[in-house]
Design a protein around this motif. Structure first.
Motif, PDB file in Angstrom:
ATOM      1  N   LYS A 150       0.828  -1.207   0.000  1.00  0.00           N
ATOM      2  CA  LYS A 150       0.000   0.000   0.000  1.00  0.00           C
ATOM      3  C   LYS A 150       0.861   1.255   0.000  1.00  0.00           C
ATOM      4  O   LYS A 150       0.595   2.220  -0.719  1.00  0.00           O
ATOM      5  CB  LYS A 150      -0.924  -0.038   1.223  1.00  0.00           C
ATOM      6  CG  LYS A 150      -1.601   1.256   1.563  1.00  0.00           C
ATOM      7  CD  LYS A 150      -3.010   1.274   1.026  1.00  0.00           C
ATOM      8  CE  LYS A 150      -3.735   2.489   1.582  1.00  0.00           C
ATOM      9  NZ  LYS A 150      -4.770   3.022   0.803  1.00  0.00           N
ATOM     10  N   SER A 151       1.906   1.248   0.821  1.00  0.00           N
ATOM     11  CA  SER A 151       2.707   2.471   0.889  1.00  0.00           C
ATOM     12  C   SER A 151       3.742   2.526  -0.228  1.00  0.00           C
ATOM     13  O   SER A 151       4.156   3.606  -0.623  1.00  0.00           O
ATOM     14  CB  SER A 151       3.395   2.581   2.250  1.00  0.00           C
ATOM     15  OG  SER A 151       4.316   1.529   2.391  1.00  0.00           O
ATOM     16  N   GLU A 152       4.148   1.379  -0.746  1.00  0.00           N
ATOM     17  CA  GLU A 152       5.254   1.399  -1.695  1.00  0.00           C
ATOM     18  C   GLU A 152       4.831   1.180  -3.138  1.00  0.00           C
ATOM     19  O   GLU A 152       5.483   1.653  -4.063  1.00  0.00           O
ATOM     20  CB  GLU A 152       6.279   0.322  -1.302  1.00  0.00           C
ATOM     21  CG  GLU A 152       7.667   0.897  -1.197  1.00  0.00           C
ATOM     22  CD  GLU A 152       8.592  -0.096  -0.541  1.00  0.00           C
ATOM     23  OE1 GLU A 152       8.685  -1.216  -1.050  1.00  0.00           O
ATOM     24  OE2 GLU A 152       9.220   0.287   0.469  1.00  0.00           O
ATOM     25  N   LYS A 153       3.766   0.419  -3.360  1.00  0.00           N
ATOM     26  CA  LYS A 153       3.344   0.093  -4.732  1.00  0.00           C
ATOM     27  C   LYS A 153       1.884   0.490  -4.892  1.00  0.00           C
ATOM     28  O   LYS A 153       1.056  -0.326  -5.318  1.00  0.00           O
ATOM     29  CB  LYS A 153       3.517  -1.409  -4.989  1.00  0.00           C
ATOM     30  CG  LYS A 153       4.917  -1.935  -4.765  1.00  0.00           C
ATOM     31  CD  LYS A 153       5.740  -1.860  -6.027  1.00  0.00           C
ATOM     32  CE  LYS A 153       7.214  -2.003  -5.757  1.00  0.00           C
ATOM     33  NZ  LYS A 153       7.605  -3.373  -5.439  1.00  0.00           N
ATOM     34  N   ALA A 154       1.564   1.729  -4.532  1.00  0.00           N
ATOM     35  CA  ALA A 154       0.165   2.162  -4.479  1.00  0.00           C
ATOM     36  C   ALA A 154      -0.518   2.015  -5.832  1.00  0.00           C
ATOM     37  O   ALA A 154      -1.661   1.567  -5.919  1.00  0.00           O
ATOM     38  CB  ALA A 154       0.101   3.599  -3.992  1.00  0.00           C
ATOM     39  N   ALA A 155       0.171   2.378  -6.901  1.00  0.00           N
ATOM     40  CA  ALA A 155      -0.444   2.339  -8.230  1.00  0.00           C
ATOM     41  C   ALA A 155      -0.815   0.913  -8.615  1.00  0.00           C
ATOM     42  O   ALA A 155      -1.852   0.675  -9.248  1.00  0.00           O
ATOM     43  CB  ALA A 155       0.499   2.938  -9.267  1.00  0.00           C
ATOM     44  N   TRP A 156       0.056  -0.016  -8.210  1.00  0.00           N
ATOM     45  CA  TRP A 156      -0.220  -1.418  -8.552  1.00  0.00           C
ATOM     46  C   TRP A 156      -1.475  -1.908  -7.816  1.00  0.00           C
ATOM     47  O   TRP A 156      -2.357  -2.547  -8.402  1.00  0.00           O
ATOM     48  CB  TRP A 156       0.989  -2.286  -8.174  1.00  0.00           C
ATOM     49  CG  TRP A 156       0.916  -3.702  -8.632  1.00  0.00           C
ATOM     50  CD1 TRP A 156       0.344  -4.154  -9.787  1.00  0.00           C
ATOM     51  CD2 TRP A 156       1.406  -4.859  -7.939  1.00  0.00           C
ATOM     52  NE1 TRP A 156       0.464  -5.520  -9.870  1.00  0.00           N
ATOM     53  CE2 TRP A 156       1.125  -5.978  -8.748  1.00  0.00           C
ATOM     54  CE3 TRP A 156       2.082  -5.048  -6.730  1.00  0.00           C
ATOM     55  CZ2 TRP A 156       1.489  -7.281  -8.385  1.00  0.00           C
ATOM     56  CZ3 TRP A 156       2.447  -6.336  -6.374  1.00  0.00           C
ATOM     57  CH2 TRP A 156       2.142  -7.440  -7.188  1.00  0.00           C
ATOM     58  N   LEU A 157      -1.553  -1.565  -6.513  1.00  0.00           N
ATOM     59  CA  LEU A 157      -2.698  -1.994  -5.704  1.00  0.00           C
ATOM     60  C   LEU A 157      -3.986  -1.428  -6.288  1.00  0.00           C
ATOM     61  O   LEU A 157      -4.987  -2.140  -6.425  1.00  0.00           O
ATOM     62  CB  LEU A 157      -2.484  -1.531  -4.259  1.00  0.00           C
ATOM     63  CG  LEU A 157      -3.292  -2.254  -3.190  1.00  0.00           C
ATOM     64  CD1 LEU A 157      -2.937  -3.722  -3.178  1.00  0.00           C
ATOM     65  CD2 LEU A 157      -3.056  -1.641  -1.836  1.00  0.00           C
ATOM     66  N   ASP A 158      -3.946  -0.147  -6.671  1.00  0.00           N
ATOM     67  CA  ASP A 158      -5.138   0.467  -7.276  1.00  0.00           C
ATOM     68  C   ASP A 158      -5.529  -0.260  -8.550  1.00  0.00           C
ATOM     69  O   ASP A 158      -6.705  -0.524  -8.792  1.00  0.00           O
ATOM     70  CB  ASP A 158      -4.865   1.941  -7.593  1.00  0.00           C
ATOM     71  CG  ASP A 158      -4.810   2.761  -6.321  1.00  0.00           C
ATOM     72  OD1 ASP A 158      -5.259   2.235  -5.279  1.00  0.00           O
ATOM     73  OD2 ASP A 158      -4.322   3.905  -6.370  1.00  0.00           O
ATOM     74  N   ARG A 159      -4.516  -0.573  -9.346  1.00  0.00           N
ATOM     75  CA  ARG A 159      -4.784  -1.226 -10.626  1.00  0.00           C
ATOM     76  C   ARG A 159      -5.439  -2.588 -10.392  1.00  0.00           C
ATOM     77  O   ARG A 159      -6.389  -2.976 -11.072  1.00  0.00           O
ATOM     78  CB  ARG A 159      -3.465  -1.382 -11.391  1.00  0.00           C
ATOM     79  CG  ARG A 159      -3.581  -1.528 -12.885  1.00  0.00           C
ATOM     80  CD  ARG A 159      -2.303  -1.063 -13.565  1.00  0.00           C
ATOM     81  NE  ARG A 159      -1.117  -1.737 -13.051  1.00  0.00           N
ATOM     82  CZ  ARG A 159      -0.741  -2.969 -13.409  1.00  0.00           C
ATOM     83  NH1 ARG A 159      -1.432  -3.640 -14.284  1.00  0.00           N
ATOM     84  NH2 ARG A 159       0.348  -3.508 -12.907  1.00  0.00           N
ATOM     85  N   LEU A 160      -4.911  -3.322  -9.403  1.00  0.00           N
ATOM     86  CA  LEU A 160      -5.449  -4.653  -9.113  1.00  0.00           C
ATOM     87  C   LEU A 160      -6.879  -4.553  -8.575  1.00  0.00           C
ATOM     88  O   LEU A 160      -7.747  -5.356  -8.912  1.00  0.00           O
ATOM     89  CB  LEU A 160      -4.561  -5.372  -8.107  1.00  0.00           C
ATOM     90  CG  LEU A 160      -3.189  -5.804  -8.625  1.00  0.00           C
ATOM     91  CD1 LEU A 160      -2.385  -6.444  -7.503  1.00  0.00           C
ATOM     92  CD2 LEU A 160      -3.322  -6.786  -9.778  1.00  0.00           C
TER      93      LEU A 160
END
Lengths: 273, 234
Positions: A214-224
């Protein structure tokens, strides 16, 4: 409780573990040769049965590493979706660099000084891509020069012998660069910085803590989340015993790496080149 | 057309010129050109049979207009300044005339030549390659260290199967970082500095980057709750 996000497949983790072991072994045998005239190098050579044996082992394990690299290349070729080829390797899921990595890098630097917001990284941070491609080209450079020196009679059928002088220096400097980068920068990013301390288990366990993502790969989490893939990629934490194994394995390699790094730095000025 | 014509006409048209070529023209140039060229030496043979001895001939007569870089330069290289090397360095005994030579050790004069992988790591002594007295200069035509036979006479004592190309490995390798190496071994010099540039460049970027990152994270606590209740993990 499924609170970890899958990041690496078992095959990828096995590749990484094999690479770790062979890298440390190559580093130790190679340094024992480079530091042959220092007590430290002599002692390390004796661990492998003397400096002749350590050279032989260096060659055999090196050839295994090159075969591993070729298998990895085949793996890439199989994994690439060739039906819509150019598109399938461009995008956030690919390790290929893209313009956003550059802007992310500068924004990240800005964040170090508190001038900018923490960039929303996607699946691969620029430092991870750099690590991957550094190893990729490092394997190619060290592998080719190493093969030249392992089979000098064959190599000199296609090039003059002074090419081996050049190959040796390229091999040495690239190896020093690779070891220093792994033992200082890669270890620090994976183990010592606050968000990952004491260890980022992603490469062993195959999954990362959701809070870290969440803090480091926010864009990826949103995309998923938006594509609805997130639920399928959540996994539970590994059993305690397996975690103990991960920690022991990881820290054994870190300790060996730091031992090589410190020994190499302390004895550097005693080398007779 | 008589039988006489059928025999003698081809004889005169083809055989006589061929005989002329084989016995006269080739004797002057071609026959020796192949093995004794100043410049090409044995290059075309080095990956073939490995047997050179039967082809070895004495060097041809000197050719006044052929320059050898560093050894013989200028249009007419017979002046005192024509040769760029000591005359001694072409002798069969390179140390001829050196005072108290018998009491000296190689490294008294050739200190720089004792700091290479063969000497330091493989524990070779000078004489294992350069041989006993008299030590001819490497460029002397009959020296075992002459590049035309060094691979067979010296290198292959340990490196079985060494070819002439193999023996072009520079044993007394210059320090690749020095400016002098730019002259003597430019490929090594540039390869070294390009690799050093890549290494220094990587660390110049990633070392401060990593240190700053580590410091910054000390003042930044990551969130431990994400949309659903999860237990805290490392």
């Amino acid at each position: 409780m499924k609170n970890r996000l899958k990041r690496f497949t078992p095959v990828q983790r096995i590749f990484h573990a094999v690479l770790m072991l062979s890298f440390i072994f190559m580093g130790a045998t190679g340094l024992s040769r480079m530091y042959m005239n220092t007590p430290w190098g002599k002692w390390m050579g004796s661990l492998f049965g003397g400096y002749d044996v350590s050279l032989a082992a260096h060659k055999y394990v090196g050839i295994c590493m090159i075969i591993g690299f070729l298998i990895h290349f085949l793996y890439l070729m199989i994994k690439i979706n060739w039906l819509n080829f150019p598109k399938s390797v461009i995008g956030p899921d690919s390790l290929l660099p893209r313009p956003k990595d550059m802007t992310d890098f500068f924004q990240h630097i800005g964040w170090f000084f508190g001038a900018k917001k923490l960039p929303e990284f996607d699946r691969w941070g620029y430092w991870e891509k750099f690590d991957y491609w550094a190893v990729f080209w490092g394997m190619a450079i060290i592998g080719v020069t190493g093969l030249m020196m392992a089979f000098p009679l064959f190599a000199t059928r296609y090039m003059p012998g002074w090419g081996l002088n050049v190959a040796f220096w390229i091999h040495r400097i690239e190896a020093i660069l690779a070891m220093a980068h792994v033992f200082i920068i890669h270890f620090f990013i994976a183990h010592l910085r606050r968000h990952h301390f004491p260890m980022d288990r992603a490469m062993f366990e195959g999954s990362s803590d959701l809070a870290t993502i969440k803090s480091e790969k926010a864009a990826w989490l949103d995309r998923l989340k938006n594509s609805g893939e997130l639920e399928g990629m959540l996994v539970a934490q590994a059993a305690p015993l397996r975690r103990v194994v991960f920690y022991c394995f990881g820290y054994a390699v870190v300790a060996s790496g730091l031992f090589l790094l410190i020994g190499a730095l302390v004895n550097f000025r005693f080398i007779l080149w | 057309m008589t039988l006489k014509h059928i025999i003698f006409k081809p004889l005169i048209c083809f055989a006589l010129p061929m005989v002329t070529c084989v016995f006269i023209v080739s004797g002057i140039g071609w026959g020796q050109e192949e093995t004794a060229s100043f410049i090409r030496r044995y290059k075309q043979y080095e990956v073939s049979s490995g047997y050179y001895e039967q082809y070895e001939v004495k060097p041809r007569h000197e050719r006044p207009f052929v320059e050898i870089p560093g050894v013989r330069t200028g249009r007419f290289p017979y002046s005192p300044s024509g040769a760029a090397v000591r005359f001694n360095a072409r002798r069969a005994d390179a140390h001829q005339g050196i005072r108290f030579y018998e009491n000296r050790r190689c490294e008294d004069c050739h200190m720089a030549q004792t700091l290479d992988l063969h000497t330091i790591r493989a524990n070779l002594t000078c004489r294992q390659c350069h041989g006993g007295e008299p030590i001819a200069n490497n460029d002397h035509y009959f020296s075992p260290m002459n590049p035309i036979r060094r691979h067979a006479y010296v290198c292959s004592k340990c490196h079985q199967g060494a070819s002439a190309a193999y023996s072009a490995y520079v044993i007394h390798e210059p320090n690749p970082s020095l400016m002098a190496t730019q002259e003597s071994f430019p490929v090594l010099f540039y390869a070294f500095w390009i690799m050093i540039g890549i290494a220094v460049g990587t660390f110049a970027v990633f070392l401060p980057h990593t240190i700053l990152w580590g410091i910054r994270e000390l003042f930044f606590k990551k969130e431990t709750t994400v949309e659903a209740p999860h237990e805290k993990q490392t």
